[in-house]
Design a protein around this motif. Sequence first.
Motif, PDB file in Angstrom:
ATOM      1  N   LYS A 189       0.914  -1.163  -0.046  1.00 44.44           N
ATOM      2  CA  LYS A 189      -0.029  -0.032   0.196  1.00 44.44           C
ATOM      3  C   LYS A 189       0.743   1.193  -0.063  1.00 44.44           C
ATOM      4  N   LYS A 190       0.440   2.166  -0.741  1.00 41.38           N
ATOM      5  CA  LYS A 190       1.355   3.341  -0.862  1.00 41.38           C
ATOM      6  C   LYS A 190       0.897   4.416   0.159  1.00 41.38           C
ATOM      7  N   PHE A 191       1.803   5.122   0.609  1.00 44.70           N
ATOM      8  CA  PHE A 191       1.747   6.132   1.734  1.00 44.70           C
ATOM      9  C   PHE A 191       2.594   7.231   1.502  1.00 44.70           C
ATOM     10  N   ASN A 192       2.012   8.563   1.819  1.00 43.21           N
ATOM     11  CA  ASN A 192       2.681   9.726   1.627  1.00 43.21           C
ATOM     12  C   ASN A 192       3.306  10.060   2.769  1.00 43.21           C
ATOM     13  N   TYR A 193       4.692  10.273   2.634  1.00 44.43           N
ATOM     14  CA  TYR A 193       5.613  10.700   3.556  1.00 44.43           C
ATOM     15  C   TYR A 193       6.728  11.782   3.225  1.00 44.43           C
ATOM     16  N   HIS A 194       6.397  13.017   4.127  1.00 38.03           N
ATOM     17  CA  HIS A 194       7.300  14.155   3.545  1.00 38.03           C
ATOM     18  C   HIS A 194       6.910  14.499   1.884  1.00 38.03           C
ATOM     19  N   ASN A 195       5.634  14.701   1.501  1.00 40.26           N
ATOM     20  CA  ASN A 195       5.573  14.945   0.253  1.00 40.26           C
ATOM     21  C   ASN A 195       6.114  13.952  -0.933  1.00 40.26           C
ATOM     22  N   GLU A 196       6.293  12.708  -0.552  1.00 37.56           N
ATOM     23  CA  GLU A 196       6.925  11.587  -1.513  1.00 37.56           C
ATOM     24  C   GLU A 196       6.074  10.449  -1.008  1.00 37.56           C
ATOM     25  N   GLU A 197       5.890   9.526  -2.041  1.00 33.56           N
ATOM     26  CA  GLU A 197       5.168   8.484  -2.224  1.00 33.56           C
ATOM     27  C   GLU A 197       6.145   7.119  -2.103  1.00 33.56           C
ATOM     28  N   ASP A 222       8.665  -0.381   1.915  1.00 33.14           N
ATOM     29  CA  ASP A 222       9.862   0.676   1.846  1.00 33.14           C
ATOM     30  C   ASP A 222      10.034   1.610   2.807  1.00 33.14           C
ATOM     31  N   LEU A 223       8.657   2.414   3.314  1.00 28.33           N
ATOM     32  CA  LEU A 223       8.845   3.106   4.141  1.00 28.33           C
ATOM     33  C   LEU A 223       9.363   2.556   5.658  1.00 28.33           C
ATOM     34  N   LEU A 224       9.014   1.295   6.064  1.00 32.25           N
ATOM     35  CA  LEU A 224       9.509   0.689   7.188  1.00 32.25           C
ATOM     36  C   LEU A 224      11.082   0.226   7.188  1.00 32.25           C
ATOM     37  N   ARG A 225      11.218   0.008   5.929  1.00 38.18           N
ATOM     38  CA  ARG A 225      12.769  -0.841   5.647  1.00 38.18           C
ATOM     39  C   ARG A 225      13.778   0.394   5.375  1.00 38.18           C
ATOM     40  N   LYS A 226      13.478   1.242   4.827  1.00 36.67           N
ATOM     41  CA  LYS A 226      14.338   2.135   4.245  1.00 36.67           C
ATOM     42  C   LYS A 226      14.454   3.661   4.965  1.00 36.67           C
ATOM     43  N   LYS A 227      13.117   4.275   5.428  1.00 37.57           N
ATOM     44  CA  LYS A 227      13.021   5.668   5.511  1.00 37.57           C
ATOM     45  C   LYS A 227      12.726   5.826   7.049  1.00 37.57           C
ATOM     46  N   LEU A 228      12.074   4.916   7.780  1.00 33.92           N
ATOM     47  CA  LEU A 228      11.522   5.219   9.207  1.00 33.92           C
ATOM     48  C   LEU A 228      12.237   4.757  10.179  1.00 33.92           C
ATOM     49  N   ASN A 229      12.841   5.430  11.261  1.00 32.10           N
ATOM     50  CA  ASN A 229      13.120   4.903  12.326  1.00 32.10           C
ATOM     51  C   ASN A 229      12.249   4.151  13.261  1.00 32.10           C
ATOM     52  N   VAL A 230      12.323   2.955  13.489  1.00 36.17           N
ATOM     53  CA  VAL A 230      11.422   1.959  14.194  1.00 36.17           C
ATOM     54  C   VAL A 230      11.999   1.332  15.558  1.00 36.17           C
ATOM     55  N   THR A 231      13.378   1.624  15.791  1.00 35.51           N
ATOM     56  CA  THR A 231      13.988   1.020  16.838  1.00 35.51           C
ATOM     57  C   THR A 231      14.242   2.229  17.891  1.00 35.51           C
ATOM     58  N   TYR A 232      14.238   1.760  18.961  1.00 37.83           N
ATOM     59  CA  TYR A 232      14.424   2.800  20.226  1.00 37.83           C
ATOM     60  C   TYR A 232      13.965   4.047  20.147  1.00 37.83           C
TER      61      TYR A 232
END
Length: 559
Positions: free
Chosen positions: A273-281, A286-296
Amino acid sequence: MIAETKFSKLRELIEDSSEKELIWINGYLSGLVSAKTLIEPTQKSSVQKLTIVFGTDTGNSKKVATGFAQHLKKAGTQIKLQGLDQYRLTDLLKEEYFLLVISTHGDGEPPAAAKKFYEHIHASSPSLKNLKYAVLALGDTAYPLFCKAGEDVDLRLKALGATPLLPIEKCDTDFEETANSWLENILKTLSPTRNDFVSQSAPKNRIRKKTYEGIILSNTNLNGRGSTKQTHHIELLAKDVDYEPGDSCGIVPQNPLELVEAILSVIGINPNKKFNYHNEEFTLHDLLRKKLNVTYLPERVVKKYATIVKQEIPFIRMDLLNLVKIYPVRDEAQFEEVIEILDKITPRLYSIASSLATHENEVHLTVVKNCFMVNEEVRNGLCSNYLTNMPLNTSVEFYIHKNSEFKLPTSDKDIIMIGPGTGIAPFRAFIEERNATGTSGRTWLFYGDQHFESDFLYQTEIQNYLQLGTLTHVDVSFSRDQAEKIYVQHKILKRGKEFYDWLASGAHVYVCGAKSPMSDDVENVLIDIIAMHGNKNSEQAQEYLNELKTEGRYQKDVY
C-alpha cells in the motif's frame, strides 16, 4: 585566463609529475579553492562594530564564521570573532550587531561548545531590545530535527526583544552557496543606503549534499579468533568520490528485514500500500525498511504515539514493534498518523580509513559491530549490523561529511596520532596520504586495544609503514594482556620527555576514539607531561594545551 609564462610553468610541472603527485596537487588546489569560496563584498557597511560567534562540532561553523569576519572587515566593519565556549555571557547585553553561526548536534541539541550560551539565554531573561542579530544554522537534512539548535536560539533571541536583521537561514551539509547568499544579504542590510532593518527573504535555492552509490569490494573481520569484538574493514568502490583524510562517511542504514516483516504482521496492512511521507510516495514496506526509524524511539515520539492511540504509555524509549503489540493501532488511518510522527532513519558517521592518493575511487571504513543488552536481550547497533552483514558486490548509498577541524598539516610538520580501537581509522588515512605524497615531517602513532593476538587492527600495514620509515615511532598497549590494565595514556606518559620535545618543536597532536573516558584520560596525561617536562604548574600547562588548540595543533575527533 592565465598568463603564458605562468601556463608554461604549470605545464612543465604537470609533465614532470607522477600520477600520485598529480592526485596530490589536485587535492591541494581544491583545498585552496574551497578555502576562498566566500564571495568578495560588493558593498561597504555602515556598521562600525559587529560581533560574530560560532558553536561548532566539526569545525564547519568556525570556518563559515571566520570567512564572514574576513569579508565584513573588508567591507569596513570592526569585527569581534569568538567561539561560544569562549564568549563572555555578560557581553550579550552590550552587543548591538550580533551574527551567530551554530550547528546542531545529536537529537536537536546545540554542540558542546555552545551549551553554556544556549542554557544561559533560556534560563535567564535579559532585555535585548538594543540587539540586532541574525542566525545561520548548519545541519543535515537527513536528521529529523534539522537545524533545531539554530531555530531555538533564533526564537529565544526574538522572545528577549532582539530584532532580526534577516530570517534564520538553515543550511544542509553543502552549505557554501547558501552561506554566501546569506552574507550578501547581511551586507545589503548593513549598507549605508539602508536605514531600516526590515527582514529580507532568505534564498530558496539551497544546495543539497551529494550522495554516492558505493559497491562493497571487501568486508573482512579484522579481529582474530577469541576476540570479544567484531571489527570489519569495509571497502567501497564509488566513482568520482571526493574527500580528504580526516573526513567522515555518512551512511543511512536500513532496518532488518525480519523486524519490518514482524511489524507488518502485527498491524495487518498490505505492505505494498502506498503512503505519503514528507511529500513523497512510498510503499509501506519501503517506508519501514528504508526511511523510518522504528527502533529505540525517543520519548517525544512515544508521547505522540500515546496521543494518537489514546492510551497511557510510559514515556520511555521503546521499539515500534513493542508499541504496536502492546498498544495496537485501531486501523489503517490511525497507523497513517503514526507514520507522520516517526523520524527518518538518521545517518551514522564513520571516519574514513583511506586516502584517495592510495585508493582512487574508494572509501574504506573501520566498523565495529556494536552489541549491547536491553532487558537481558543482546541487541546490535542498527548501522554497524547493517554494514558488517553486507555481502560483496551489493550497493550502499553514502555521503561525505567534511571535517575541517581534523586535517593533516603541511608535509614538513611532525604529527602524533593517538587512536585506540577504531580510533585508528582516520590515522590509517593520514599514514596512507603521507606515504603516497611524501613527507619530511615525522609521524608517531599510539595505538591500543584489548589483546595483541586478536585485536591489533591493521597490524601488518603498521609494521610495513614502520619499516618504510613513513612511521617514525609506534607505541602499542594491549590492556588485557597482563594483570594490570595498560592503556594508551600510560604509554604516552612513559614516553613523556620525547613527547614534550616533539610538542616543543611544533608537532601536531590528534586524538580519535571514545570520548569518555579515553580522550579525557589522554588530555589529563598531556597536561601532566607539559607540566613535568615543560617546567610549568598545572594552570600554565592547561594554558599551553589551550594554545595548541587555538593554533590547530591539538585536534580531536571523539565520539
